[in-house]
Scaffold this active site. Structure first.
Site, PDB file in Angstrom:
ATOM      1  N   GLY A   6     -11.984  56.205 -21.187  1.00  0.00           N
ATOM      2  CA  GLY A   6     -12.295  54.890 -20.633  1.00  0.00           C
ATOM      3  C   GLY A   6     -11.397  53.741 -21.012  1.00  0.00           C
ATOM      4  O   GLY A   6     -11.793  52.584 -20.864  1.00  0.00           O
ATOM      5  N   GLY A   7     -10.169  53.998 -21.439  1.00  0.00           N
ATOM      6  CA  GLY A   7      -9.288  52.901 -21.829  1.00  0.00           C
ATOM      7  C   GLY A   7      -9.036  51.920 -20.698  1.00  0.00           C
ATOM      8  O   GLY A   7      -9.147  50.698 -20.873  1.00  0.00           O
ATOM      9  N   LYS A   8      -8.706  52.428 -19.517  1.00  0.00           N
ATOM     10  CA  LYS A   8      -8.433  51.540 -18.384  1.00  0.00           C
ATOM     11  C   LYS A   8      -9.729  50.969 -17.823  1.00  0.00           C
ATOM     12  O   LYS A   8      -9.753  49.832 -17.326  1.00  0.00           O
ATOM     13  CB  LYS A   8      -7.640  52.283 -17.321  1.00  0.00           C
ATOM     14  N   CYS A  20     -10.390  59.308 -12.905  1.00  0.00           N
ATOM     15  CA  CYS A  20     -10.012  60.182 -14.034  1.00  0.00           C
ATOM     16  C   CYS A  20     -10.074  59.349 -15.307  1.00  0.00           C
ATOM     17  O   CYS A  20      -9.063  59.107 -15.967  1.00  0.00           O
ATOM     18  CB  CYS A  20      -8.621  60.757 -13.826  1.00  0.00           C
ATOM     19  N   ALA A  21     -11.268  58.912 -15.655  1.00  0.00           N
ATOM     20  CA  ALA A  21     -11.434  57.869 -16.674  1.00  0.00           C
ATOM     21  C   ALA A  21     -11.146  58.336 -18.083  1.00  0.00           C
ATOM     22  O   ALA A  21     -10.797  57.529 -18.947  1.00  0.00           O
ATOM     23  CB  ALA A  21     -12.858  57.301 -16.600  1.00  0.00           C
ATOM     24  N   ASP A  27     -15.175  61.629 -14.730  1.00  0.00           N
ATOM     25  CA  ASP A  27     -14.260  62.608 -15.303  1.00  0.00           C
ATOM     26  C   ASP A  27     -14.955  63.966 -15.319  1.00  0.00           C
ATOM     27  O   ASP A  27     -16.192  64.038 -15.232  1.00  0.00           O
ATOM     28  CB  ASP A  27     -13.835  62.218 -16.723  1.00  0.00           C
ATOM     29  N   CYS A  35       1.375  59.273 -16.345  1.00  0.00           N
ATOM     30  CA  CYS A  35       2.238  58.961 -17.490  1.00  0.00           C
ATOM     31  C   CYS A  35       3.377  59.974 -17.519  1.00  0.00           C
ATOM     32  O   CYS A  35       3.504  60.779 -18.437  1.00  0.00           O
ATOM     33  CB  CYS A  35       1.448  58.959 -18.793  1.00  0.00           C
ATOM     34  N   ASP A  84      -5.742  57.959 -12.332  1.00  0.00           N
ATOM     35  CA  ASP A  84      -4.806  58.189 -13.437  1.00  0.00           C
ATOM     36  C   ASP A  84      -4.795  59.697 -13.666  1.00  0.00           C
ATOM     37  O   ASP A  84      -5.508  60.223 -14.512  1.00  0.00           O
ATOM     38  CB  ASP A  84      -5.263  57.423 -14.671  1.00  0.00           C
TER      39      ASP A  84
END
Length: 396
Positions: free
Chosen positions: A214-216, A210-211, A234, A335, A282
């Site tokens: 693309g932060g992670k 679940c990009a 995604d 989160c 995520d």
């Protein structure tokens, strides 16, 4: 604009935000930006003052109010100077009457608070709505935390994170040339902890299921020196398309992207099944851990929406598990501070999948508290967004 006119403008914007929250429409930031475009006569000081009023009211009011005025009155009841601006002057708000409705104040409704993870006690509540700091992550492919410290003095290192550097929330870091040069990314410490917890090593194959933008994915590329093969997936085309230019700026060359069609994820990933050394899920969630940044999310969460999130998370964690090679690891992350989305989701997965085990030692420093089969990060305890993480090992 006069101070009273600013208050009336804030009330009108709050009307739209509250209606949008009830209907699942545009987020508060987008609504505020559109409102300012429609009011080009408002100067920069006006915009800052109006934004402050809008977000102070959102933070104070626990659920979508009946009107923007009701929300602003809840703020005015605690601020005599603000209340004095309700004087009926031209372009300003009407005089306050004692019997008109006020929005209910507090962190959230009692029903919603009951859903929190048991670790989130009342001592955590105030920390969940204060304005968040600005966390940066040094990109090891271009820079280091020491270089960030030289560029942005006055910040502080984030405990347990080799690349994390924390600044005051109002810092305009992305305006600095170092950002355009790919030396750093803006990324909350909780997301940095998540990427570190996945533990991707050089030459491994990793999937970010679940990009999003693309932060992670970029954090993994940085941590591995661009020596891991990463597939970022995604279903949201607009968000996933942001990754390629970000990767180019960061100097990350081993990232591939795959746009998934909703409902066809398993078929489109058939060639990847059982192959990945590391998978991160995520998952979409309530966002209850991000209320410091997006306090209006409290106004949007309904039992039906939460049920949909929980159902989607269960599907995604199973899909992620199917992608993991024997002995490989799956990191489930949300989160959220809601137990059903965190420890409850992992407990159910482990019950359905005997042979999988929950790891116990993977968060850096003293971050997080044990929560069932995972760990919970919270603003009060860890100084970052609320985040649930669980790293699970596949049977060999």
């Amino acid at each position: 604009m006069t101070p009273a006119a600013r208050v009336q403008t804030a009330i009108e914007i709050l009307d739209v935000i509250a209606a949008s929250a009830r209907d699942g429409g545009a987020p508060a930031d987008a609504i505020f930006a559109e409102a300012m475009r429609a009011r080009r006569y408002a100067g920069s000081k006006d915009r800052r003052a109006i934004r402050g009023l809008v977000y102070d009211a959102i933070r104070r009011v626990r659920s979508a109010p009946v009107s923007g005025r009701a929300a602003m009155l809840a703020l005015a009841d605690a601020d005599p100077e603000l209340a004095a601006l309700f004087d009926g002057a031209s372009y300003g708000p009407a005089v306050i009457t004692a019997d008109e409705p006020r929005a209910e104040t507090g962190l959230a409704s009692a029903a919603l608070i009951k859903l929190f993870d048991p670790l989130v006690g009342t001592a955590e509540h105030d920390a969940m709505l204060v304005r968040a700091p600005l966390d940066l992550r040094a990109n090891r492919l271009r820079s280091s935390r020491d270089e960030l410290a030289a560029i942005f003095p006055g910040g502080e290192a984030i405990e347990g994170l080799t690349d994390g550097w924390r600044l005051p929330g109002e810092t305009a870091a992305v305006q600095h040339p170092a950002y355009a040069e790919g030396q750093f990314e803006v990324q909350d410490a909780a997301s940095q902890y998540a990427a570190a917890a996945l533990g991707v090593e050089a030459e491994q194959q990793a999937i970010d299921l679940c990009a999003g933008a693309g932060g992670k994915t970029l954090a993994i590329a940085s941590a591995t020196g661009d020596d891991a093969a990463i597939l970022a997936c995604d279903t949201n085309r607009a968000r996933l398309q942001q990754l390629a230019p970000r990767a180019q700026r960061a100097g990350a060359t081993r990232i591939e992207t795959l746009l998934l069609n909703p409902g066809q994820e398993s078929a489109m990933l058939a060639g990847q099944m059982g192959q990945a050394d590391r998978v991160i899920v995520d998952a979409p969630c309530s966002g209850s851990g991000t209320w410091r940044r997006s306090p209006e999310l409290r106004w949007r969460l309904t039992p039906a929406r939460l049920d949909r999130h929980v159902a989607d998370q269960a599907k995604l964690i199973e899909l992620g598990a199917a992608l993991v090679a024997p002995g490989g690891k799956l990191l489930y992350a949300v989160c959220s501070i809601i137990a059903r989305e965190g420890r409850g989701q992992v407990d159910d997965f482990l019950t359905r999948n005997p042979g999988w085990t929950a790891d116990t030692d993977y968060l850096p420093g003293a971050a997080g508290r044990a929560a069932g089969g995972g760990f919970l990060l919270t603003p009060g305890h860890d100084g970052c967004d609320g985040f649930f993480l669980a790293r699970l090992t596949a049977p060999c």
